[in-house]
Structures are given as structure tokens and as C-alpha cells.
Write a protein that holds these residues in place. Structure first.
Motif, PDB file in Angstrom:
ATOM      1  N   ARG A  58      20.932   8.377   1.471  1.00  0.00           N
ATOM      2  CA  ARG A  58      22.204   7.955   1.162  1.00  0.00           C
ATOM      3  C   ARG A  58      22.183   7.271   0.007  1.00  0.00           C
ATOM      4  NH1 ARG A  58      25.898   9.070   4.931  1.00  0.00           N
ATOM      5  NH2 ARG A  58      25.494   9.957   6.663  1.00  0.00           N
ATOM      6  N   ARG A 361      25.936   5.389   7.730  1.00  0.00           N
ATOM      7  CA  ARG A 361      26.282   6.543   8.309  1.00  0.00           C
ATOM      8  C   ARG A 361      27.754   6.265   8.667  1.00  0.00           C
ATOM      9  NH1 ARG A 361      24.850  10.117  12.428  1.00  0.00           N
ATOM     10  NH2 ARG A 361      22.893  10.661  11.366  1.00  0.00           N
ATOM     11  N   ARG A 362      28.191   4.954   9.250  1.00  0.00           N
ATOM     12  CA  ARG A 362      29.501   4.634   9.672  1.00  0.00           C
ATOM     13  C   ARG A 362      30.545   4.858   8.532  1.00  0.00           C
ATOM     14  NH1 ARG A 362      32.559   0.460   9.330  1.00  0.00           N
ATOM     15  NH2 ARG A 362      30.538  -0.955   8.790  1.00  0.00           N
ATOM     16  N   ARG A 363      30.096   4.586   7.348  1.00  0.00           N
ATOM     17  CA  ARG A 363      30.906   4.572   6.071  1.00  0.00           C
ATOM     18  C   ARG A 363      31.048   5.592   5.360  1.00  0.00           C
ATOM     19  NH1 ARG A 363      28.460  -0.566   3.537  1.00  0.00           N
ATOM     20  NH2 ARG A 363      29.777   0.331   1.719  1.00  0.00           N
ATOM     21  N   ASP A 364      29.879   6.627   5.809  1.00  0.00           N
ATOM     22  CA  ASP A 364      29.751   7.907   4.887  1.00  0.00           C
ATOM     23  C   ASP A 364      29.325   7.694   3.454  1.00  0.00           C
ATOM     24  OD1 ASP A 364      29.131  10.702   4.783  1.00  0.00           O
ATOM     25  OD2 ASP A 364      31.471  10.879   4.400  1.00  0.00           O
ATOM     26  N   ARG A 370      24.266  15.394  -1.053  1.00  0.00           N
ATOM     27  CA  ARG A 370      24.267  15.295   0.191  1.00  0.00           C
ATOM     28  C   ARG A 370      22.969  14.866   1.082  1.00  0.00           C
ATOM     29  NH1 ARG A 370      25.166  20.970   3.756  1.00  0.00           N
ATOM     30  NH2 ARG A 370      25.593  19.967   5.862  1.00  0.00           N
ATOM     31  N   THR A 373      21.051  13.991   7.590  1.00  0.00           N
ATOM     32  CA  THR A 373      21.869  13.272   8.683  1.00  0.00           C
ATOM     33  C   THR A 373      21.071  13.645  10.006  1.00  0.00           C
ATOM     34  OG1 THR A 373      23.245  14.905   9.318  1.00  0.00           O
ATOM     35  CG2 THR A 373      24.088  13.092   7.962  1.00  0.00           C
TER      36      THR A 373
END
Length: 422
Positions: A58, A361-364, A370, A373
């Protein structure tokens, strides 16, 4: 840098000079439960690796854990993570240097005394520091060539030891009653085992310099950290098979185990262990002071740490400070004690990294493509964080208070320095 090159770099960072001493420490602390401790730590590290892999995909920028924590929580907590990274490195450097002196004392008993130990440390640290001060090119070439030297004796040990055990070698029997396992010893064994798995955060600091980092970083991390537990467990099993109960009392367990097969090979392992430790220390002094330099340059530490030598173009103040502190730690501490303290600092890194993975992850958050996940990221992150809290909690009270002091002091220092916003 591709997947295999980064994976090799991670293995090189994790498999340090401590592996030549660790089998003895594990046998002495955990006894018959050694394999369970290794497996438990491997599972905890597996959870941490999942967090590193997704967070790295990420935020594929240089800095590794420091970069992901900054992206998730801001500069304050990234600074704390950076302090943990540097502290873990300098403590580990002191511990490996102490083990280096122990090994030289075994190889040459005349150098086993306290006076000779100080002289040996001065020569070793002085030489390595000088190489690093004179320029990054020379230091990098020496470390790269030494990496092969580090792996050769471990391969020799596994091959020769396995052949000897399969050929009928049996360790001497011991009729002494086994020492009962107490909670303090078991806790020390857990901390020492996790010390053996630490180190992936250093090579991952180059995440922004690899090809297709969103894919390369997680793949390389997973490959490396699957290989490492098998290597460590194999080394422990072979050492136990060659020395038996005598393993817990061996000053140089791998060399003594090889010596039980062939005295000449025992000397080869002693020499190889010394070279491996030198390579690891050189690598540490090459990389870790750059954390202090970056903080000094960016206003997070006093500006003196950000000074660069006008001729050699190296961060000489940071290198001097790091080396002198490592020398003092090695001169006054032991491998086991310093390794445990280093592990506590690393627990702080991994706790923050697991929390950062959840936040990203929560805030993407997805920078540069890409991300990967993992369905089990949330349970893995909570397992990782819980394991790191437990790792600190089972330590000695003095060690726990030291860890808390470093944490509070680092946050207070950040508030005092008041670095400019970026």
C-alpha cells in the motif's frame, strides 16, 4: 531490485552473526521446549509478516516500517518507530560484538581476558568505523563480498552435521538431572528466539527502490520469512543431535558441534563465525547511523547528527556516535542480555507496523498501484500486536521500565524539537 534479490537481502538482514550463538542460548533457556518456542515465535512473526506485506504494497516507499507508520499515523509515531529501529540496531550490534569477542577467546584463549577484550573491540570497531567513514562505496563492496562468507559456514554445518547424524553419530550421554524450566528462563527463550527472526525492517527500508514494489515487497518478504524458520530449526536440530545435553553449556555451539565430527571442521566454523559476525557488524554500522543522520537533517534530532564530512561525504557524527555506543554496550554487556533488549525495541517496531497495516486498510490507502489484500489481515494484526505486548510483558522489570522510558522520552523529544510540517 527484483523479488529474489530483495528476498535475499531480507534473509541477509535477518540471519545475522547471532545464529552461531543462539542454539546454546535456546537450549539453556528452554531446554526440551526449544522447538515449541521457535514454532510459537514463527507463528507470531507470520502474523507480523502479513502486516508488513500488505502495508508495504500500500505504501511502497523507501523507509519500510517507518514509511508505513508515517502514512498511517503521522510524523510523531514515525519518529518513535525510527528511534526503535535505531535502538534495536545498536543493541544488536553490541550483542553481536560481545559474541565476536567470546568466539575469538575460544579460538585464541590468550585473548579471552577483559583487557584483551577491550583491545579487540577497539581494533574491530575502529577498523569498521574507519571503512564506513571513508566512503559508502568501499563499505558496500566489503559487505557484499562478506555476505557469501557468512552463509558458507552455515551450509557446511547443516550438510556435514546431517550426514554425521544419519551416519550414526551420537552425542555423549548426560546423567545429570534436567534443570526445571521456570517462567523467567522461558520468557528469555521467547525473547531470544524472536531476536533471531528480527531484521527484515532494515532491508525493507529500500522498498521505494525495487521494481514494481506493490508486488515485489510482499512477495520477497513472504519468501524470506518462510525460509528463515526452517533454517533456524534445522540448525538447532543438528546442533542438538551432535552435542546433546552439552549444547546448553557450549561457548561456541556450532563450532563445538562440528568439532565433535571433525576437529578441523570445528576450527573452520569458529573462523567462519568470526567473519560472519564481522560482516553483520559492518552492515549495521553501514546502515543504522543513517537513521540518526536523517533525523538530524530533518530537524527531528539535534542538527549535529545531520552533518556530512566535507571530504568523505559520509554522516561522520552519526557514525561516530553509533559506533562508540555499540562499543560501550559490547564492553559491558553479554550477547544474551543485549539481544533481549534489542528484541524489546523491535517489539515496538512490529506493534506500530501491525497497527499501521490496520489503519491503511481501513482508510483504503494505496500509493502506486493496486495493493495486496489479505482476508486474515485483521486477525493477523491483532495477533501480532498482542504477541509484541506479551513479549515486552514477560521481560524483567528493569527492561520493561527502560522500554517505557525510551518510548516516553522519544515522544517528549519530538514535542520539544517541533519539526516543521512537510
Amino acid at each position: 531490485m527484483g523479488t529474489w534479490a530483495l528476498a535475499a537481502s531480507i534473509v541477509n538482514g535477518v540471519v545475522g552473526g547471532g545464529i552461531f550463538t543462539l542454539p546454546r542460548s535456546m537450549a539453556a533457556s528452554a531446554g526440551p521446549y526449544t522447538m515449541l518456542v521457535y514454532l510459537g515465535c514463527a507463528l507470531a512473526m507470520g502474523a507480523v509478516v502479513i502486516c508488513f506485506a500488505e502495508a508495504g504494497s500500500r505504501v511502497p516507499t523507501s523507509g519500510g516500517a517507518y514509511g508505513t507508520v508515517e502514512a498511517a499515523f503521522g510524523r510523531r509515531w514515525a519518529f518513535l518507530c525510527g528511534i526503535y529501529i535505531w535502538l534495536a540496531s545498536v543493541l544488536a550490534c553490541g550483542g553481536i560484538a560481545a559474541a565476536f569477542c567470546d568466539g575469538i577467546g575460544t579460538l585464541t584463549p590468550a585473548l579471552a581476558g577483559p583487557g584483551a577484550r577491550i583491545v579487540l573491540l577497539l581494533l574491530m570497531f575502529g577498523g569498521i568505523m574507519t571503512v564506513n567513514l571513508l566512503g559508502v562505496g568501499l563499505a558496500a563492496r566489503i559487505i557484499a563480498s562478506g555476505t557469501v562468507i557468512k552463509l558458507i559456514p552455515l551450509g557446511l554445518f547443516l550438510v556435514v552435521g546431517t550426514v554425521a547424524i544419519l551416519g550414526g553419530h551420537r552425542p555423549p550421554e548426560s546423567h545429570a538431572a534436567p534443570t526445571p524450566l521456570d517462567l523467567a528462563s522461558f520468557g528469555a527463550a521467547v525473547q531470544l528466539a524472536l531476536f533471531a527472526f528480527c531484521g527484515m525492517e532494515t532491508p525493507l527500508a529500500a522498498s521505494g527502490e525495487v521494481a514494481d514494489p506493490a508486488r515485489t515487497v510482499p512477495k520477497a518478504t513472504m519468501l524470506a520469512m518462510v525460509f528463515v524458520p526452517f533454517l533456524y530449526i534445522a540448525i538447532q536440530l543438528v546442533a542438538q543431535g551432535l552435542l546433546g545435553p552439552a549444547l546448553a553449556g557450549s561457548a561456541e555451539p556450532l563450532a563445538d558441534a562440528m568439532g565433535a565430527v571433525n576437529p578441523t571442521l570445528g576450527l573452520v566454523l569458529l573462523f567462519g563465525a568470526a567473519l560472519s559476525r564481522l560482516v553483520w557488524i559492518g552492515s549495521d554500522i553501514f546502515g543504522a547511523p543513517r537513521v540518526l543522520f536523517a533525523f538530524g537533517r530533518d530537524g527531528l534530532l539535534p542538527a549535529v547528527f545531520g552533518r556530512v564530512h566535507p571530504t568523505w561525504q559520509t554522516p561522520y557524527v552519526a557514525i561516530l556516535f553509533h559506533t562508540v555506543l555499540a562499543f560501550l554496550l559490547a564492553a559491558t554487556g553479554t550477547f544474551e542480555g543485549l539481544a533481549i533488549l534489542s528484541t524489546l525495541a523491535t517489539a515496538g517496531i512490529y506493534f506500530l507496523a501491525c497497527a499501521a497495516a490496520l489503519s491503511l486498510r481501513r482508510r483504503d490507502v494505496a500509493i502506486g498501484g493496486r495493493p495486496l489484500t489479505f482476508r486474515i489481515l485483521a486477525p493477523a494484526a491483532w495477533v501480532g500486536m498482542a504477541a509484541m505486548v506479551l513479549l515486552v510483558a514477560i521481560g524483567k522489570m528493569g527492561d520493561i521500565l527502560g522500554f517505557v522510558g525510551v518510548t516516553v522520552g522519544s515522544l517528549a523529544l519530538f514535542a520539544v524539537m517541533r519539526p516543521p510540517r512537510r
